[in-house]
Design a protein around this motif. Structure first.
Motif, PDB file in Angstrom:
ATOM      1  N   LEU A 150      94.919 -46.533  20.037  1.00  0.00           N
ATOM      2  CA  LEU A 150      93.874 -47.251  19.278  1.00  0.00           C
ATOM      3  C   LEU A 150      92.506 -47.067  19.923  1.00  0.00           C
ATOM      4  N   LEU A 151      92.480 -47.118  21.251  1.00  0.00           N
ATOM      5  CA  LEU A 151      91.221 -46.940  21.990  1.00  0.00           C
ATOM      6  C   LEU A 151      90.664 -45.527  21.784  1.00  0.00           C
ATOM      7  N   ALA A 152      91.551 -44.532  21.819  1.00  0.00           N
ATOM      8  CA  ALA A 152      91.135 -43.137  21.616  1.00  0.00           C
ATOM      9  C   ALA A 152      90.557 -42.947  20.210  1.00  0.00           C
ATOM     10  N   ILE A 153      91.252 -43.476  19.206  1.00  0.00           N
ATOM     11  CA  ILE A 153      90.787 -43.314  17.815  1.00  0.00           C
ATOM     12  C   ILE A 153      89.506 -44.115  17.587  1.00  0.00           C
ATOM     13  N   GLY A 154      89.501 -45.372  18.028  1.00  0.00           N
ATOM     14  CA  GLY A 154      88.326 -46.234  17.858  1.00  0.00           C
ATOM     15  C   GLY A 154      87.110 -45.683  18.577  1.00  0.00           C
ATOM     16  N   THR A 186      81.909 -46.036  11.217  1.00  0.00           N
ATOM     17  CA  THR A 186      81.450 -47.283  11.857  1.00  0.00           C
ATOM     18  C   THR A 186      82.422 -48.419  11.552  1.00  0.00           C
ATOM     19  N   ILE A 187      82.728 -48.613  10.265  1.00  0.00           N
ATOM     20  CA  ILE A 187      83.613 -49.721   9.849  1.00  0.00           C
ATOM     21  C   ILE A 187      85.009 -49.546  10.447  1.00  0.00           C
ATOM     22  N   LEU A 188      85.545 -48.338  10.316  1.00  0.00           N
ATOM     23  CA  LEU A 188      86.898 -48.060  10.845  1.00  0.00           C
ATOM     24  C   LEU A 188      86.946 -48.205  12.362  1.00  0.00           C
ATOM     25  N   GLY A 189      85.945 -47.605  13.040  1.00  0.00           N
ATOM     26  CA  GLY A 189      85.911 -47.624  14.508  1.00  0.00           C
ATOM     27  C   GLY A 189      85.833 -49.033  15.060  1.00  0.00           C
ATOM     28  N   ILE A 190      84.920 -49.842  14.508  1.00  0.00           N
ATOM     29  CA  ILE A 190      84.765 -51.217  14.995  1.00  0.00           C
ATOM     30  C   ILE A 190      86.008 -52.044  14.665  1.00  0.00           C
ATOM     31  N   SER A 191      86.595 -51.808  13.490  1.00  0.00           N
ATOM     32  CA  SER A 191      87.819 -52.539  13.107  1.00  0.00           C
ATOM     33  C   SER A 191      88.971 -52.222  14.060  1.00  0.00           C
ATOM     34  N   ILE A 192      89.119 -50.939  14.389  1.00  0.00           N
ATOM     35  CA  ILE A 192      90.199 -50.540  15.304  1.00  0.00           C
ATOM     36  C   ILE A 192      89.963 -51.131  16.696  1.00  0.00           C
ATOM     37  N   LEU A 193      88.719 -51.080  17.173  1.00  0.00           N
ATOM     38  CA  LEU A 193      88.420 -51.682  18.484  1.00  0.00           C
ATOM     39  C   LEU A 193      88.632 -53.200  18.446  1.00  0.00           C
ATOM     40  N   TYR A 194      88.335 -53.824  17.295  1.00  0.00           N
ATOM     41  CA  TYR A 194      88.554 -55.277  17.151  1.00  0.00           C
ATOM     42  C   TYR A 194      90.043 -55.600  17.222  1.00  0.00           C
ATOM     43  N   SER A 195      90.868 -54.679  16.704  1.00  0.00           N
ATOM     44  CA  SER A 195      92.316 -54.919  16.743  1.00  0.00           C
ATOM     45  C   SER A 195      92.844 -54.893  18.182  1.00  0.00           C
ATOM     46  N   ILE A 196      92.081 -54.238  19.088  1.00  0.00           N
ATOM     47  CA  ILE A 196      92.454 -54.274  20.522  1.00  0.00           C
ATOM     48  C   ILE A 196      92.027 -55.634  21.080  1.00  0.00           C
ATOM     49  N   ASN A 197      90.741 -55.927  20.968  1.00  0.00           N
ATOM     50  CA  ASN A 197      90.203 -57.265  21.265  1.00  0.00           C
ATOM     51  C   ASN A 197      88.741 -57.342  20.812  1.00  0.00           C
ATOM     52  N   PRO A 198      88.240 -58.561  20.540  1.00  0.00           N
ATOM     53  CA  PRO A 198      86.879 -58.705  19.993  1.00  0.00           C
ATOM     54  C   PRO A 198      85.771 -58.141  20.884  1.00  0.00           C
ATOM     55  N   LYS A 199      85.921 -58.256  22.203  1.00  0.00           N
ATOM     56  CA  LYS A 199      84.862 -57.758  23.108  1.00  0.00           C
ATOM     57  C   LYS A 199      84.693 -56.241  22.993  1.00  0.00           C
ATOM     58  N   SER A 200      85.807 -55.526  22.828  1.00  0.00           N
ATOM     59  CA  SER A 200      85.730 -54.062  22.662  1.00  0.00           C
ATOM     60  C   SER A 200      84.925 -53.716  21.413  1.00  0.00           C
ATOM     61  N   VAL A 206      87.350 -53.080  29.405  1.00  0.00           N
ATOM     62  CA  VAL A 206      87.272 -54.254  28.515  1.00  0.00           C
ATOM     63  C   VAL A 206      88.448 -54.258  27.526  1.00  0.00           C
ATOM     64  N   ALA A 207      88.812 -53.067  27.037  1.00  0.00           N
ATOM     65  CA  ALA A 207      89.950 -52.948  26.119  1.00  0.00           C
ATOM     66  C   ALA A 207      91.246 -53.392  26.791  1.00  0.00           C
ATOM     67  N   ALA A 208      91.346 -53.113  28.088  1.00  0.00           N
ATOM     68  CA  ALA A 208      92.565 -53.458  28.828  1.00  0.00           C
ATOM     69  C   ALA A 208      92.630 -54.939  29.195  1.00  0.00           C
ATOM     70  N   THR A 209      91.462 -55.558  29.422  1.00  0.00           N
ATOM     71  CA  THR A 209      91.443 -56.915  29.988  1.00  0.00           C
ATOM     72  C   THR A 209      90.844 -57.986  29.079  1.00  0.00           C
ATOM     73  N   ASN A 210      90.126 -57.573  28.037  1.00  0.00           N
ATOM     74  CA  ASN A 210      89.384 -58.498  27.166  1.00  0.00           C
ATOM     75  C   ASN A 210      88.399 -59.361  27.951  1.00  0.00           C
ATOM     76  N   SER A 211      87.864 -58.808  29.036  1.00  0.00           N
ATOM     77  CA  SER A 211      86.857 -59.562  29.791  1.00  0.00           C
ATOM     78  C   SER A 211      85.811 -58.603  30.354  1.00  0.00           C
ATOM     79  N   PHE A 212      84.587 -59.121  30.487  1.00  0.00           N
ATOM     80  CA  PHE A 212      83.533 -58.329  31.119  1.00  0.00           C
ATOM     81  C   PHE A 212      83.203 -58.994  32.439  1.00  0.00           C
ATOM     82  N   SER A 213      83.456 -58.271  33.544  1.00  0.00           N
ATOM     83  CA  SER A 213      83.220 -58.827  34.877  1.00  0.00           C
ATOM     84  C   SER A 213      82.627 -57.742  35.765  1.00  0.00           C
ATOM     85  N   ILE A 214      82.723 -57.916  37.081  1.00  0.00           N
ATOM     86  CA  ILE A 214      82.069 -56.974  37.994  1.00  0.00           C
ATOM     87  C   ILE A 214      82.662 -55.558  37.901  1.00  0.00           C
TER      88      ILE A 214
END
Length: 301
Positions: free
Chosen positions: A55-59, A108-122, A164-172
Motif C-alpha cells: 500500500l505504501l509503495a502504490i500510495g 491525487t485522490i487514489l494516492g491519498i486514499s491509499i495512504l489514509y488506509s495505512i493511517n491518517p498521518k501518512s 510514519v506509515a509504520a508507526t502512525n506517529s511523528f517524533s524525533i
C-alpha cells in the motif's frame, strides 16, 4: 494483412501512450521516492507487514506521479522552451491538458486514499507534499531561487513518510529522516541547476543560490553537503530515540559523505559542468546507499 497492420498500429499506439504516461508521471523519479518510503518503513517496524508495504509503495508512487503531472501541466509552455523537456507529451501536443489533469487528479485522490488506509498521518503528509510541490514550489521557480528551499520540503517527506506509515506517529526519528533528505536536496538539485543553467534561463528559471553560477553558489553547496554529513551520522549518538546506528556504520557514512564533499570542493576549484555532473551522480549514489546502510544496520541490532 490489414488485420495484422491494424494490430501493429494499435501496439505502436499503445506503446506511445504508455511512454507518454511514464513521462508525465516521471516513473524513474517516482520509483526512487517509493524506495525512500520503503526504507523509512523498514527502519521503523519490528514486524514487516507485506500488505502495508504494498500500500505504501502504490500510495507513494501515485503521490509523486500526481505532483509530476500537475507540475508538467503548469509548466507546459516553459517545458517547450528547453531541450531536456520539449519532447514531453504536453509541449508536443501528444497528450491533451485535460487528459493530464484527469491523471493528476485521479492519482491525487487514489494516492491519498491509499495512504489514509495505512493511517491518517501518512495521508496528511502525502497531501502536504502534493500541495507544496504543485502550488508553492512550481509557481515560485520563475520568481526566486528560494523556490529550492520550498521544493526541498516535499522532496524530504518520502523517507520520513515510511516511518510514519509504520508507526502512525511523528517524533524525533522521522524528524531525523526528514532532515537527512532535506539537506541532501540542496547539493543534488544545485548540481542539476548548474548543468541546466542555460536551459533554465531560457524558460525564465534561475535556481542557483543567489541566482549565480559561481564560487559563491558552490560555497552554499559545500555548506549543505557538510550539514548532510553531520545529520547523517547524528544517530550514532543515540539521541534520536529508537533510530540509532553503530559507530562502524557512522564511519562508513562519513566516508560516503566525504566523496560528495570531495566533488563539491572540486567544483569550487574547477567550476566545470563535468565536475557538477560527478557531484550530481555521487549525490544519487549517496542517498541510495545511505538508506540501504541504515536498514542493514537496523536489522543487525
Amino acid at each position: 494483412m490489414k488485420v495484422v497492420s491494424n494490430f501493429v498500429h494499435q501496439k505502436v499506439n499503445f506503446s506511445m501512450v504508455f511512454n507518454d504516461f511514464k513521462q508525465l508521471t516521471k516513473v524513474g523519479l517516482s520509483l526512487s521516492v517509493v524506495f525512500s518510503s520503503l526504507a523509512g518503513y523498514l527502519l521503523a517496524v519490528e514486524k514487516i507487514q507485506i500488505s502495508t508495504l504494498i500500500l505504501l509503495a502504490i500510495g507513494g508512487y501515485l503521490m509523486v506521479g500526481a505532483s509530476n503531472a500537475f507540475n508538467q501541466i503548469i509548466e507546459k509552455d516553459t517545458d517547450a522552451l528547453m531541450k531536456r523537456t520539449k519532447n514531453r507529451p504536453l509541449p508536443t501536443g501528444r497528450m491533451h491538458v485535460s487528459m493530464a489533469m484527469v491523471i493528476a487528479v485521479s492519482f491525487t485522490i487514489l494516492g491519498i486514499s491509499i495512504l489514509y488506509s495505512i493511517n491518517p498521518k501518512s495521508a496528511l503528509f502525502g497531501a502536504i507534499s502534493i500541495f507544496l510541490y504543485t502550488s508553492v514550489y512550481t509557481p515560485l521557480k520563475s520568481i526566486t531561487p528560494l523556490a529550492v528551499f520550498i521544493g526541498a520540503i516535499p522532496g524530504a517527506i518520502p523517507f520520513m513518510l515510511g516511518w510514519v506509515a509504520a508507526t502512525n506517529s511523528f517524533s524525533i526519528e522521522p524528524g531525523m529522516l526528514f532532515l537527512i533528505q532535506f539537506f541532501w536536496q540542496f547539493p543534488h538539485f544545485w548540481a542539476i541547476a548548474w548543468l541546466q543553467y542555460d536551459e533554465y534561463k531560457k524558460a525564465g528559471f534561475n535556481l542557483m543560490p543567489m541566482g549565480q553560477k559561481n564560487k559563491k553558489a558552490v560555497v552554499q553547496i559545500i555548506i549543505y553537503t557538510f550539514c548532510l554529513i553531520i545529520v547523517s551520522v547524528i544517530p550514532v549518538l543515540k539521541l534520536t530515540g529508537s533510530f540509532y546506528i553503530y559507530p562502524i556504520t557512522a564511519v562508513i557514512l562519513l566516508l560516503l559523505g566525504s566523496t560528495m564533499l570531495f566533488y563539491a570542493i572540486k567544483l569550487y576549484k574547477k567550476l566545470t559542468n563535468k565536475v557538477a555532473r560527478q557531484l550530481m551522480l555521487s549525490s544519487v549514489l549517496y542517498i541510495t546507499l545511505i538508506q540501504i546502510i541504515y536498514v542493514v544496520d537496523k536489522f543487525l541490532h
